[in-house]
Write a protein that holds these residues in place. Structure first.
Motif, PDB file in Angstrom:
ATOM      1  N   TRP A 410       0.868  -1.247  -0.050  1.00  0.00           N
ATOM      2  CA  TRP A 410      -0.005   0.037  -0.139  1.00  0.00           C
ATOM      3  C   TRP A 410       1.017   1.333  -0.010  1.00  0.00           C
ATOM      4  CZ3 TRP A 410      -5.295  -1.326   1.929  1.00  0.00           C
ATOM      5  CH2 TRP A 410      -6.172  -0.050   1.868  1.00  0.00           C
ATOM      6  N   PRO A 411       1.504   1.610  -0.934  1.00  0.00           N
ATOM      7  CA  PRO A 411       2.681   2.623  -1.095  1.00  0.00           C
ATOM      8  C   PRO A 411       1.887   4.043  -0.855  1.00  0.00           C
ATOM      9  CG  PRO A 411       2.073   2.073  -3.532  1.00  0.00           C
ATOM     10  CD  PRO A 411       1.345   0.955  -2.462  1.00  0.00           C
ATOM     11  N   LYS A 412       2.702   5.078  -0.521  1.00  0.00           N
ATOM     12  CA  LYS A 412       2.371   6.263  -0.153  1.00  0.00           C
ATOM     13  C   LYS A 412       1.892   6.814  -1.622  1.00  0.00           C
ATOM     14  CE  LYS A 412       5.051   7.339   3.760  1.00  0.00           C
ATOM     15  NZ  LYS A 412       6.310   8.077   4.382  1.00  0.00           N
ATOM     16  N   ALA A 413       0.793   7.725  -1.219  1.00  0.00           N
ATOM     17  CA  ALA A 413       0.320   8.321  -2.681  1.00  0.00           C
ATOM     18  C   ALA A 413       0.342   9.979  -2.444  1.00  0.00           C
ATOM     19  CB  ALA A 413      -1.145   7.913  -3.068  1.00  0.00           C
ATOM     20  N   ASP A 414       0.636  10.615  -3.448  1.00  0.00           N
ATOM     21  CA  ASP A 414       0.501  12.082  -3.659  1.00  0.00           C
ATOM     22  C   ASP A 414      -0.261  12.509  -4.828  1.00  0.00           C
ATOM     23  OD1 ASP A 414       1.978  14.853  -3.141  1.00  0.00           O
ATOM     24  OD2 ASP A 414       2.102  14.569  -5.294  1.00  0.00           O
ATOM     25  N   PRO A 415      -1.353  13.580  -4.476  1.00  0.00           N
ATOM     26  CA  PRO A 415      -2.215  13.821  -5.356  1.00  0.00           C
ATOM     27  C   PRO A 415      -1.794  14.386  -6.713  1.00  0.00           C
ATOM     28  CG  PRO A 415      -2.295  15.090  -3.655  1.00  0.00           C
ATOM     29  CD  PRO A 415      -1.467  13.980  -3.162  1.00  0.00           C
ATOM     30  N   VAL A 416      -0.671  15.209  -6.453  1.00  0.00           N
ATOM     31  CA  VAL A 416       0.031  15.858  -7.638  1.00  0.00           C
ATOM     32  C   VAL A 416       0.665  15.085  -8.613  1.00  0.00           C
ATOM     33  CG1 VAL A 416       1.599  17.485  -8.528  1.00  0.00           C
ATOM     34  CG2 VAL A 416       0.365  18.148  -6.489  1.00  0.00           C
ATOM     35  N   ARG A 417       1.350  13.762  -8.146  1.00  0.00           N
ATOM     36  CA  ARG A 417       1.765  12.809  -8.851  1.00  0.00           C
ATOM     37  C   ARG A 417       0.971  11.896  -9.458  1.00  0.00           C
ATOM     38  NH1 ARG A 417       7.494  13.207  -8.946  1.00  0.00           N
ATOM     39  NH2 ARG A 417       8.210  14.388  -7.369  1.00  0.00           N
ATOM     40  N   LEU A 418      -0.018  11.863  -8.772  1.00  0.00           N
ATOM     41  CA  LEU A 418      -1.234  10.805  -9.184  1.00  0.00           C
ATOM     42  C   LEU A 418      -1.438  11.371 -10.670  1.00  0.00           C
ATOM     43  CD1 LEU A 418      -2.921   8.351  -9.148  1.00  0.00           C
ATOM     44  CD2 LEU A 418      -4.472   9.741  -7.885  1.00  0.00           C
ATOM     45  N   VAL A 419      -1.999  12.619 -10.588  1.00  0.00           N
ATOM     46  CA  VAL A 419      -2.571  13.343 -11.911  1.00  0.00           C
ATOM     47  C   VAL A 419      -1.555  13.562 -12.913  1.00  0.00           C
ATOM     48  CG1 VAL A 419      -3.604  15.501 -12.731  1.00  0.00           C
ATOM     49  CG2 VAL A 419      -4.472  14.378 -10.327  1.00  0.00           C
ATOM     50  N   LEU A 420      -0.448  13.868 -12.389  1.00  0.00           N
ATOM     51  CA  LEU A 420       0.642  13.907 -13.452  1.00  0.00           C
ATOM     52  C   LEU A 420       0.792  12.319 -14.077  1.00  0.00           C
ATOM     53  CD1 LEU A 420       3.150  15.511 -14.681  1.00  0.00           C
ATOM     54  CD2 LEU A 420       4.441  14.485 -12.817  1.00  0.00           C
ATOM     55  N   ILE A 467      -6.621  17.429  -9.132  1.00  0.00           N
ATOM     56  CA  ILE A 467      -5.593  17.380  -8.005  1.00  0.00           C
ATOM     57  C   ILE A 467      -6.404  17.344  -6.824  1.00  0.00           C
ATOM     58  CG2 ILE A 467      -3.731  18.122  -6.689  1.00  0.00           C
ATOM     59  CD1 ILE A 467      -2.510  19.073  -9.567  1.00  0.00           C
ATOM     60  N   ASP A 468      -7.368  18.217  -6.570  1.00  0.00           N
ATOM     61  CA  ASP A 468      -8.197  18.421  -5.256  1.00  0.00           C
ATOM     62  C   ASP A 468      -8.848  17.009  -5.276  1.00  0.00           C
ATOM     63  OD1 ASP A 468      -9.044  20.402  -3.294  1.00  0.00           O
ATOM     64  OD2 ASP A 468     -10.891  19.653  -4.129  1.00  0.00           O
ATOM     65  N   GLU A 469      -9.539  16.343  -6.108  1.00  0.00           N
ATOM     66  CA  GLU A 469     -10.281  15.305  -6.419  1.00  0.00           C
ATOM     67  C   GLU A 469      -9.413  13.965  -5.883  1.00  0.00           C
ATOM     68  OE1 GLU A 469     -13.882  12.879  -6.485  1.00  0.00           O
ATOM     69  OE2 GLU A 469     -13.561  14.934  -7.293  1.00  0.00           O
ATOM     70  N   ALA A 470      -8.145  13.954  -6.277  1.00  0.00           N
ATOM     71  CA  ALA A 470      -7.262  13.043  -5.725  1.00  0.00           C
ATOM     72  C   ALA A 470      -6.819  13.086  -4.421  1.00  0.00           C
ATOM     73  CB  ALA A 470      -6.028  13.096  -6.677  1.00  0.00           C
ATOM     74  N   ALA A 471      -6.757  14.455  -3.952  1.00  0.00           N
ATOM     75  CA  ALA A 471      -6.480  14.629  -2.711  1.00  0.00           C
ATOM     76  C   ALA A 471      -7.384  14.127  -1.754  1.00  0.00           C
ATOM     77  CB  ALA A 471      -6.032  16.212  -2.310  1.00  0.00           C
ATOM     78  N   ASP A 472      -8.609  14.263  -2.055  1.00  0.00           N
ATOM     79  CA  ASP A 472      -9.816  13.913  -1.219  1.00  0.00           C
ATOM     80  C   ASP A 472      -9.855  12.446  -1.220  1.00  0.00           C
ATOM     81  OD1 ASP A 472     -12.185  15.068   0.465  1.00  0.00           O
ATOM     82  OD2 ASP A 472     -13.201  13.686  -1.121  1.00  0.00           O
ATOM     83  N   LEU A 473      -9.404  11.743  -2.289  1.00  0.00           N
ATOM     84  CA  LEU A 473      -9.401  10.442  -2.442  1.00  0.00           C
ATOM     85  C   LEU A 473      -8.616   9.745  -1.182  1.00  0.00           C
ATOM     86  CD1 LEU A 473      -9.972   9.559  -6.253  1.00  0.00           C
ATOM     87  CD2 LEU A 473     -11.589   9.252  -4.410  1.00  0.00           C
ATOM     88  N   ILE A 474      -7.292  10.595  -1.364  1.00  0.00           N
ATOM     89  CA  ILE A 474      -6.534  10.050  -0.649  1.00  0.00           C
ATOM     90  C   ILE A 474      -6.714  10.378   1.130  1.00  0.00           C
ATOM     91  CG2 ILE A 474      -3.901  10.320   0.103  1.00  0.00           C
ATOM     92  CD1 ILE A 474      -3.461  11.167  -2.923  1.00  0.00           C
TER      93      ILE A 474
END
Length: 713
Positions: A410-420, A467-474
């Motif tokens: 379960w690796p760490k996730a970053d919203p900016v890098r996820l969208v990138l 990115i904001d959507e991804a941040a809320d998923l995280i």
């Protein structure tokens, strides 16, 4: 209704008989009636009230912040500072604007002056009551059929901070009862026709009954307000904030209140309203600034923006995030002393599956996985006869083998890098968007070539929303107590989701006008927008009376409505001025002279003047005005020039939410053709004038406006 303090936006006259049944024509005491005993007495009361407010402020200033520690003292100092600022007297703003004389009910025989804040004398007796207090509500709602216990309602006219006139409505005794016909307050009519410039001010003195219903709605209730230009929706939203901070102070202060506007120019325009009402701790921002995890340095095409703003992108992001989980590579072995404790790969996979089924946020699941692994190992240890406690659990959870297993599975996730990664990696995008976006849609949002990293990416506003959507998923984004969302009709579904999660456990006031929807990804209907906000219990309120824009201007702009929002009913305007509209066709070479003449004519009258044109035409128009020696400013995204009070050239994309006494719209056809929703943008431009609108065009008008186009001198 028009603000007694001098509002440029949402100036409104008193409603006519169908809205507020009128008493006999009120008696008006003009400023020159210096011998008027009533006016003299009220001026004395005003002077005493200002003195008592000064004493209240000095009393707070005399207090010392004595806390048990330095941190507590700093908090107390900040609180005292806010109280002092809230008690500041604004010399150019009336301290009170009305008076209520009660004849029945709990306050029978009492008299209250209604103002922007509470003021009391040294003995604690109120000399001005807050407009938000229950005792003040009859000022906005009383009528001859329902006087609400009043014998008299008095309105005051002011010039700056000086009381100049009074106007009475009698509900009981001699002269009471309905008059021969509808009466409109002369004080309010004078106020609406008085030129103004500068930022918007409050309308607290002239809130109409339908507006008051919205302002005083319960804190739990989310409201959606549809209102055409001039109906007062923005002012209503801001005054609702002030009311909630008064009536539900504890709840609002704990969770916080946020006002979201369309751009910084708009925020600059409204920034003084809440401070004038004594509310200093409300955050006002744009959606772009609110979601500023990355610098926005580029713009999407209309097609790309529409796809990125589609609610389907939430599912694509969810899949991309959870695709990062990995199957256990093998068993986990933890050595403690001479013993070894083991979890098989299958057991680890079962723990992960159980957490996935719970629907937890990504970071919460990652944290819980470590606890679950530790719990299983502790269970094994206890079964073997070892004594374990919370310290043992933490020791196991923080051990290197457990942390390594969690990082691998379960690796760490970053919203900016996820969208990138999602927008840069065709394989990841194809897998995450399978069955959600077709190949053409994937191609439209895919970066080609991909950037080397987050710092080199040319992020757009739509990317920031992803990115904001991804941040809320995280990790869950905290909810506020109340959010006011203005110009909401322009939001995409994904932007609605971004706002909705910020009031998930609170309420919202959603303000807008479907006819002014200019963004390519706008939802297009209030039910659709509210669905994406996740506010299914929202009440829709429609403001149907226009107070600010003259009837001739509004009727001209309303010719576009059938093309903009079929079925949207036009509002009725209470103001009429046959001289307010001039549509002037000119030849191309004659445009510079016609523009200079129109500007000079407008500037000869009091008030603010704006030239509104397509964005790409603004530099040329500025040069034309400079050549004609007409001093002017150009409005930019940072709101520079908005407070100049002189001639202002406004790019049409920044005009929304603003208003001016005189507006000159140049080449409507060019505005309409500049973008996909150009007609919506043109409707915005045509409804910014509160006194006079001049339309200059060398090109033919858009078809809906060309029919029976009005002309003027």
């Amino acid at each position: 209704m028009p603000p007694a303090g001098g509002t440029q936006r949402d100036r409104q006259p008193a409603p006519t008989a169908p809205t507020t049944p009128a008493a006999p024509v009120p008696s008006v005491a003009p400023a020159e009636a210096c011998g008027d005993a009533v006016l003299a007495a009220e001026r004395d009361h005003l002077e005493r009230s200002r003195e008592f407010l000064r004493l209240m402020r000095e009393d707070v200033l005399s207090l010392r912040a004595l806390g048990g520690d330095p941190v507590s003292e700093e908090y107390l100092k900040a609180d005292l500072y806010r109280r002092v600022e809230a008690l500041s007297d604004l010399p150019d703003t009336p301290l009170f604007f009305g008076r209520l004389d009660y004849a029945a009910g709990d306050f029978s025989g009492e008299r209250f002056h209604v103002g922007r804040r509470h003021v009391h004398d040294p003995a604690g007796r109120p000399v001005v009551v807050d407009w938000r207090a229950p005792v003040s509500r009859p000022f906005y709602r009383a009528s001859p059929p329902d006087p609400m216990g009043l014998s008299l309602r008095r309105r005051f006219g002011f010039s700056g901070g000086e009381l100049t006139a009074h106007e009475d409505e009698v509900f009981t005794g001699p002269g009471a009862g309905p008059g021969p016909g509808p009466a409109v307050s002369r004080i309010l009519i004078d106020e609406i026709e008085r030129p103004r410039s500068g930022p918007m001010r409050d309308i607290v003195a002239t809130i109409a009954p339908d507006q008051d219903d919205i302002v005083r709605a319960d804190a739990e209730q989310t409201l959606c307000v549809q209102g055409a230009p001039g109906t007062g929706k923005t002012a209503v939203g801001l005054h609702r904030v002030a009311y909630l901070l008064y009536a539900y102070a504890g709840r609002m202060s704990r969770g916080g209140v946020l006002v979201i506007g369309p751009n910084r120019a708009f925020l600059s325009y409204i920034r003084n309203v809440l401070p004038a009402l004594g509310e200093l701790n409300v955050t006002q921002t744009t959606l772009t600034d609110l979601l500023s995890r990355v610098p926005v340095r580029a713009a999407d095409t209309a097609l790309t923006a529409r796809i990125k703003g589609d609610a389907r992108m939430a599912e694509v992001l969810r899949r991309a995030l959870w695709a990062g989980l990995a199957e256990p590579a093998g068993p986990l072995v933890l050595a403690r002393g001479v013993r070894r404790w083991r979890l098989s790969g299958g057991e680890l996979a079962d723990l992960v599956a159980g957490l996935r089924e719970r629907g937890v946020r990504y970071d919460a699941g990652r944290e819980m996985l470590g606890h679950r692994i530790a719990h299983v190992i502790i269970t094994q240890m206890e079964a073997a006869g070892e004594s374990c406690d919370d310290r043992t659990h933490e020791s196991v959870r923080r051990s290197r083998p457990v942390r390594a297993a969690v990082d691998a599975i379960w690796p760490k996730a970053d919203p900016v890098r996820l969208v990138l990664r999602l927008l840069s990696d065709p394989g990841l995008l194809a897998a995450a968007a399978d069955g959600v976006l077709d190949e053409a849609e994937q191609q439209a949002i895919r970066w080609d070539p991909p950037p080397r990293g987050p710092a080199s990416a040319r992020w757009t506003a739509a990317d920031a929303v992803l990115i904001d959507e991804a941040a809320d998923l995280i990790a869950r984004i905290p909810s506020l107590s109340h959010v006011v969302l203005d110009e909401a009709q322009d939001l995409s579904p994904m932007e609605c989701r971004a706002v909705g999660r910020r009031c998930a456990t609170g309420s919202a006031t959603v303000l807008g006008d479907l006819a002014q929807g200019t963004s390519p990804g706008a939802v297009g209907s209030w039910p659709g927008l509210l669905e994406h906000l996740a506010k299914g219990d929202t009440q829709l309120r429609v403001l149907q009376t226009g107070y600010r824009v003259p009837r001739q201007i509004l009727d001209f702009a309303n010719r576009l409505l059938d093309a903009l929002v079929p079925g949207l009913a036009p509002v009725r305007s209470l103001r009429a001025d046959p001289r307010s509209l001039a549509v002037r066709p000119v030849t191309g070479p004659a445009l510079p002279a016609a523009l200079a003449d129109a500007c000079a004519d407008a500037m000869a009258s009091p008030g603010s003047t704006a030239v509104i044109a397509a964005d790409d035409q603004v530099p040329a128009l500025s040069r034309l005005l400079g050549a004609a020696r007409l001093e002017h400013s150009v409005l930019d995204g940072a709101a520079a020039g908005l407070e100049s009070g002189g001639l202002l050239v406004v790019p049409v994309t920044l005009a929304k939410g603003l208003e001016f006494d005189h507006v000159i719209v140049v080449e409507p056809a060019r505005i309409a053709a500049a973008e996909e929703r150009g007609l919506h943008r043109l409707y915005v431009a045509l409804t910014r004038a509160v006194s006079r609108l001049t339309v200059l065009h060398a090109e033919p008008l858009p078809a809906p406006l060309a029919v029976r186009a009005a002309t003027g001198p």
